[in-house]
Design an enzyme around this catalytic site. Sequence first.
Site, PDB file in Angstrom:
ATOM      1  N   THR A 133       0.810  -1.225   0.000  1.00  6.84           N
ATOM      2  CA  THR A 133       0.000   0.000   0.000  1.00  6.84           C
ATOM      3  C   THR A 133       0.846   1.279   0.000  1.00  6.84           C
ATOM      4  O   THR A 133       0.317   2.367  -0.146  1.00  6.84           O
ATOM      5  CB  THR A 133      -0.962   0.030   1.213  1.00  6.84           C
ATOM      6  OG1 THR A 133      -0.191  -0.126   2.408  1.00  6.84           O
ATOM      7  CG2 THR A 133      -1.982  -1.083   1.125  1.00  6.84           C
ATOM      8  N   GLU A 191      32.316  -3.099  -8.428  1.00 10.78           N
ATOM      9  CA  GLU A 191      32.663  -1.736  -8.012  1.00 10.78           C
ATOM     10  C   GLU A 191      33.906  -1.786  -7.147  1.00 10.78           C
ATOM     11  O   GLU A 191      34.255  -2.837  -6.623  1.00 10.78           O
ATOM     12  CB  GLU A 191      31.537  -1.139  -7.148  1.00 10.78           C
ATOM     13  CG  GLU A 191      30.370  -0.572  -7.898  1.00 10.78           C
ATOM     14  CD  GLU A 191      29.284  -0.066  -6.951  1.00 10.78           C
ATOM     15  OE1 GLU A 191      29.592   0.214  -5.777  1.00 10.78           O
ATOM     16  OE2 GLU A 191      28.136   0.033  -7.396  1.00 10.78           O
ATOM     17  N   HIS A 219      42.729   2.363  10.701  1.00 16.98           N
ATOM     18  CA  HIS A 219      43.753   1.507  10.124  1.00 16.98           C
ATOM     19  C   HIS A 219      43.174   0.171   9.689  1.00 16.98           C
ATOM     20  O   HIS A 219      43.847  -0.615   9.052  1.00 16.98           O
ATOM     21  CB  HIS A 219      44.869   1.263  11.144  1.00 16.98           C
ATOM     22  CG  HIS A 219      45.578   2.502  11.556  1.00 16.98           C
ATOM     23  ND1 HIS A 219      46.663   2.999  10.859  1.00 16.98           N
ATOM     24  CD2 HIS A 219      45.361   3.373  12.560  1.00 16.98           C
ATOM     25  CE1 HIS A 219      47.083   4.108  11.435  1.00 16.98           C
ATOM     26  NE2 HIS A 219      46.304   4.365  12.478  1.00 16.98           N
TER      27      HIS A 219
END
Lengths: 356, 285
Positions: free
Chosen positions: B17, B209, B247
């Site tokens: 909805t 990516e 790091h």
Amino acid sequence: MRLLEHEAKALLRANMIPIPEGVIITKHDTRSSIHLPTVLKSQVPVGGRGKLGGVVVVKSKEELESAIDTLFSLDIKNYTPNVLLAEEKISILREHYVSLLIDRDSASIRLIAYKDGGVEVENNISSHDFLNIAIDESTLDSDAKQLASYLEYDIKLVRPLLVHLYATFTRNDATLLEINPLIYTTEGTLICGDCKMELDDAARFRHPEWNFEDKPSDTNFVSLDPDGSIATIANGAGLAMATVDAVAARKMKPANFLDIGGGANTASILIAFKRIMEFKRIDAIVINIFAGITRCDEVARAIIEAKKQIDSLPPLFIRLAGTNFEEAVALLAAENITTMASLDECLAAAKEVTHA
Amino acid sequence: MRKELFTAKNVIVQGITGSHGAFHTATMRASGTHIVAGTSPNKAGQVIDGVPVYATIHAIQQDHQVDISVIFVPAPFAKDAMIEAIEAKVPLIICITEGVPVHDMLEVKKQAEQSNVTIIGPNCPGVLVPGINKLGIIPASMGTPGRVGIVSRSGTLTYEAAAGLTARGIGQRYIIGIGGDRIQGTNFIDCLRLFEEDDEVSSIVLIGEIGGSSEQHAADYIKSHVSKPVYAYIAGHSAPIGIQLGHAGAILGGEGETAASKTEALQQAGVTTSISIVTLIESVK
């Protein structure tokens, strides 16, 4: 979202993790509450500040004012601090590295530890002698045992620290919690010397208490080459990267990376055009939009507005596809602005007008 | 992941909805997807665009077998929606929702693995099996039936690759956007295994990516398990290296996360690689 050291340490303190006593210094504070000697630390959201002069030990009252002024004006990787942290000096016996983070591959929280902490930690680690284990609520006891035995401390010293670090990590929707150094003091206690923390922006809806200093974020607009000849505008990080890659693959110099994001509107796209105009050698602007949630007509309106507002706008090579594409093409056509069918056509045309 | 998961008939929409849920229920139905019902906690009994709304998946299962659920609920409720679908043993769960907290996904992933169901996403465009099933928001017009399997982390590049191949007259069997979030229900290897095992697939397109190491793992898998030709592009060759906060990235081998090193790993696995999406599309045979 990256936290400043003092913000992260406030979260540690709230979870009963020992940190050095400290006070926050703003630019217009009186300095009377600072106990000497003190360690002054620039509060910038980047690592490596120690090597760049961002951490200073102050012993006398005479040195204090000038040290504070120096730190406030010291640029560290393009950041200058809004506040400083003045901490008590800790007497150090040993320094370690401990972090919790979310690991993509194993889809788990991992505990990383290394015996010799400090600013050079990643260079000093020889491949496999650090601790790297999955950590979970249900295994905290055995995880603490492993950490204690690795760092060679009594479990009674290590277990509460790890339990509280884990709680800090999960309660705050952290994606990184790094203690470097974790200091073993001459008094035989463990205390967190520095802390870097990253929180998950997506979880903001359930953290009304989050109230941290705004850090400038450049994730959407990244300058790649001040002498670049091709500016790019795209939507979605993947498509924006792909657009830059395609410019480079055509042997042209991309000037910038820009992801206008899903909810781009005319105003935000106009700002992007203005930032592009700050580059000196732009021969062409390539606009590559594959609209899902972004609407092409909104982009078209921004392009028309930019043409009106910005003098000497370089030639535009526009490829639009997806939601409201037809409407956008009609809007642009009415202003005599043409679009192209593919990114490749745009790049071929841009190449024609490129000087270098 | 078995191929039957994607050709199954009975699809539901969780969050039917909401504006995205309602809009994409219509586009999925227009493409022939058989949507039997939807859920919305407070709107049970309504009918949206001819599709009955129930309060829970359990209630739907009293009337229909449920093979696939596509989730559009807002991010704060996405975890509960996925867990509801897992507990209802829905075999394939596709979560389109963007902005799901990573700690929520840790929990969902753990439950999904214990329950032997497949989750794709979150923060993904879903799956298009051209001519058969549209499960999510990939526009059906981008694809055309054929024999290529496409898998991509980036939503926009999923569209780009599919539309580019369609324009060249090369059809696709699967177009799968697995999403770019840190914790993903389904990864490259799951999709590569599906493509390798499905006789309807004759070649594979993989779009990765920078960041993470899933492309390296994909390369290892291709080397040892994939016999079909693979074409790949890793977005971000010209991307600047982000300012490292801590790091941890360096300790855990962040150097392998560049486009160049991922591309090299894929080349060593025998993959045909491209340095741009344009040349990727041209390279596919």
